[in-house]
Design an enzyme around this catalytic site. Structure first.
Site, mmCIF file in Angstrom:
data_model
loop_
_atom_site.group_PDB
_atom_site.id
_atom_site.type_symbol
_atom_site.label_atom_id
_atom_site.label_comp_id
_atom_site.label_asym_id
_atom_site.label_seq_id
_atom_site.Cartn_x
_atom_site.Cartn_y
_atom_site.Cartn_z
ATOM 1 N N TYR A 36 -19.541 23.807 -40.996
ATOM 2 C CA TYR A 36 -19.420 22.842 -39.893
ATOM 3 C C TYR A 36 -18.015 22.244 -39.895
ATOM 4 O O TYR A 36 -17.358 22.143 -38.854
ATOM 5 C CB TYR A 36 -20.485 21.749 -40.086
ATOM 6 C CG TYR A 36 -20.380 20.557 -39.161
ATOM 7 C CD1 TYR A 36 -20.841 20.620 -37.850
ATOM 8 C CD2 TYR A 36 -19.852 19.352 -39.617
ATOM 9 C CE1 TYR A 36 -20.772 19.516 -37.014
ATOM 10 C CE2 TYR A 36 -19.773 18.241 -38.789
ATOM 11 C CZ TYR A 36 -20.224 18.328 -37.482
ATOM 12 O OH TYR A 36 -20.157 17.226 -36.672
ATOM 13 N N SER B 194 -14.945 15.624 -36.122
ATOM 14 C CA SER B 194 -15.666 15.010 -37.241
ATOM 15 C C SER B 194 -14.712 14.809 -38.403
ATOM 16 O O SER B 194 -13.771 15.583 -38.585
ATOM 17 C CB SER B 194 -16.809 15.908 -37.698
ATOM 18 O OG SER B 194 -17.328 15.449 -38.924
#
Lengths: 245, 445
Positions: A150, A137
């Protein structure tokens, strides 16, 4: 072409698997919801896959990833490409207070993914060919208050995949980390998705598929995120820390 | 987590209206029931949407809930022996074609773009160039799933005694969410088309060509130049075709050559540019007149070669206008409409004329009826454009015709109700948990 998809019910994974299906691939779908795996399998078979199998497995809790992965591979008579696409965003605010939730985010996105990536890498290295693609990501490029737990897991995954790509450098197989920007998937449900920066799972899938065959070890999806993240990574802290992003 | 996300500027294909919505994009059919209940609990009235090719406001539901079905696009079953395909409602005709053509199958009815979903095609009961043979897509739907706002999903077939199936075909999404559908496909021997283009000089010739072609050709359509008045009023190019009996069965690759990256300035579409385009089109049509063998895409989906072509109309967008007038008065009414357009100087870039056959449409609100349909698009210039369409309305209404809701963004409630006498019967089947901007507008008494 034989493909193993770890986390096959993710939208990006399913969209990528369709590109393999259209090319007549044999596909093993791994996930923990049998009904959804079967719906995905039926879709891929109609779209042209040679054969589609499903395997029920809680990927976030590998028992013996090396052995389990060998079993996956045996199910479809060997493997050429591996796509690791599962993950959770988690609730950042909750995880900052509730440390068990923070550990969950790391365990799913990093610890378990590491086990599967290493298991796949060992097998690909032994056979001297193949391709391992992992979904990271842009959140891993720089920690920011909205989602840094995250982001930390995805940053860890980035270092892991760089290392595997380095290890593979003179051995044949490929290792690639894809860094999608915000994508319209169940993970981002509830967010305001207006604006030009949002991508569809199909757009990301095109890049995942292409990069499984050629190109460097890191790819942003869509490609313009490479420029945006170059800027964001290089912003001095005294500016970055004042920004609401 | 709330599955509905705020989205501040949803536009329809024509681009005239832009409005905020609460949008949910489910990924699995098993989530739909909970999603509908959640939307209702939050006080939204709902509307499902697909690839948003409806031009006006039939696909918009401002400040209410929109269920984006494009994530529910799986193929469920395909049986080549019975020629049935069952798919989730968000599956596109494009995706289906990629699967079925190589198996010697084709969609029995297809509109002029393949970027529509199955759910949208059914909700608008779309027609194609073979209307005189196959009628509308609704005639080929064998079963469908319909989720109502109470969270219950119904399995409906054409013989459904409740009438809900007939209300859902062409029902503009107002009877609930179409969740999946099973469609009967047609066999084809190849992925090629035998096509004939015949230039014609005036409207009467069109009607002669149409009458002469319907027995021998599965597909007929024609393009007309609606800027030329006087002697050349109604000149155009008549196209007719059949699936070829021989040739490759491999489907065309995507034919999207380029995508409009941004809106063109609003002035780009003016009477001079359209006039120039029309002259070029006539010239090109004459050059290519005669018979030729082409692929499926150039024949069925010429406009799909330009992605987001609606952006050519600039920020103000465009209006589509598609009418049908009964066969008995089709010549006079069509002539009058073309004259009104030509006199106004507001050209239409894409003007399409076709005769519908007398195959009955299955839906309560289905658009096609025996007669002649004319489809036009007009750059949105505000009042002058609305006035022209008002003049066309008068001609259509006088002729006993009606307008196509999928294309409309402005017809009056009176115009709608005059054209669709079954509308009150239809209204009984509308699920109170669903709404659209179009329906709120045209169902007022």
């Amino acid at each position: 072409m034989r493909l193993i998809v770890l986390g096959a019910t993710s939208s990006i994974a399913a969209a990528t698997a369709r590109l393999y299906a259209a090319d007549g691939a044999t596909i093993l779908l791994v996930g923990r919801d049998q009904d959804r795996l079967e719906q995905t399998a039926a879709d891929l078979a109609i779209r042209g896959a040679e054969r589609v199998e499903t395997a029920l497995c809680d990927l976030a809790a590998p028992q013996d990833a090396q052995r389990q992965f060998s079993d996956f591979s045996a199910r479809i008579g060997g493997v050429d490409h591996v796509l690791l696409a599962y993950g959770i965003l988690g609730d950042q605010a909750d995880a900052e207070r509730n440390l068990a939730a923070a550990e969950d985010i790391l365990r799913v996105n990093f610890n378990s993914a590491t086990a599967w990536a290493l298991a796949a890498a060992n097998l690909l290295e032994r056979q001297g060919r193949g391709s391992l693609v992992v979904i990271g990501s842009v959140a891993g490029d720089r920690g920011r208050r909205a989602n840094f737990i995250y982001g930390a897991a995805k940053a860890g995954l980035a270092a892991l995949m760089e290392g595997i790509a380095h290890r593979f450098a003179d051995k044949g197989p490929r290792a690639v980390l894809i860094k999608p920007g915000p994508t319209v998937t169940p993970m981002t449900e509830g967010m305001n998705r207006s604006g030009a920066l949002w991508a569809s799972p199909e757009q990301v899938a095109q890049i995942v598929y292409r990069r499984a065959f050629r190109g460097g070890p890191v790819a942003y999806a869509p490609g313009f995120w490479r420029i945006i993240m170059l800027v964001i990574r290089n912003l001095p802290s005294f500016i970055f820390n004042r920004m609401e992003i | 987590m709330n599955p509905f996300s705020p989205s501040d500027s949803i536009r329809s294909w024509g681009g005239v209206l832009k409005a905020p919505h609460h949008v949910a994009r489910p990924g699995w059919r098993s989530e739909l029931s909970r999603l509908v209940l959640s939307g209702r609990q939050q006080g939204y009235r709902l509307l499902a949407c697909g690839l948003r090719r409806s031009y006006g406001d039939s696909g918009l539901n401002p400040h209410e809930g929109l269920i984006d079905m494009t994530g529910l696009d799986r193929m469920i079953t395909l049986d080549p022996a019975t020629r049935r395909i069952r798919v989730e409602a968000g599956a596109s005709f494009d995706a289906i074609l990629q699967v079925i053509v190589r198996q010697g199958l084709f969609l029995p009815v297809t509109p002029g773009t393949r970027f529509v979903t199955v759910g949208g095609a059914i909700a608008n009961d779309v027609h194609g160039k073979n209307h005189h043979r196959h009628g509308t897509i609704g005639r080929w739907v064998r079963r469908l799933g319909l989720l109502r706002s109470d969270g219950l999903e119904l399995d409906l077939a054409p013989d459904d005694p409740s009438g809900l199936f007939q209300a859902t075909i062409g029902g503009l999404g107002l009877t609930g969410v179409i969740t999946w559908a099973e469609i009967e496909l047609m066999p084809i021997a190849s992925a090629m088309m035998d096509v004939e283009n015949i230039p014609f000089g005036k409207l009467d010739e069109f009607f002669t060509l149409a009458a002469d072609s319907e027995d021998a050709f599965d597909y007929t359509v024609s393009w007309i130049d609606c800027l030329s008045g006087g002697e050349r009023l109604g000149r155009g190019i008549f196209t007719r075709g059949n699936h070829a009996g021989t040739g490759s069965i491999l489907p065309d690759r995507g034919n999207t050559l380029l995508t409009m990256p941004v809106n063109l300035p609003g002035l780009a579409m003016n009477r001079y540019s359209i006039s120039a385009f029309n002259a070029l089109y006539v010239w090109n049509g004459r050059r290519k007149s005669g018979t030729a063998r082409t692929g499926l895409h150039p024949f069925f989906y010429p406009l799909d070669s330009i992605g987001r072509w609606n952006r050519m109309y600039g920020r103000n967008g465009m209006y589509q206008y598609q009418s049908v007038v009964p066969a008995a008065v089709q010549k006079e009414a069509t002539h009058d409409m073309l004259k009104a357009i030509s006199a106004s100087g507001q050209g239409s870039f894409l003007a399409v004329l076709k005769t519908f056959g007398d195959v009955a449409s299955p839906g309560l609100l289905s658009f096609p009826a025996p007669g002649t349909t004319l489809a036009l698009d007009f750059p949105n210039r505000g009042d002058v454009t609305l006035k022209l369409m008002g003049r066309l309305d008068a001609i259509v209404r006088e002729a006993g015709g009606r307008l196509y809701p999928a294309k409309d963004g402005r017809m009056s409630a009176a115009m709608f109700q005059a054209g669709y006498p079954a509308w009150q019967e239809f209204a009984k089947y509308v699920d109170a948990g669903f709404s659209s901007h179009f329906w709120k507008r045209v169902s007022q008494i």
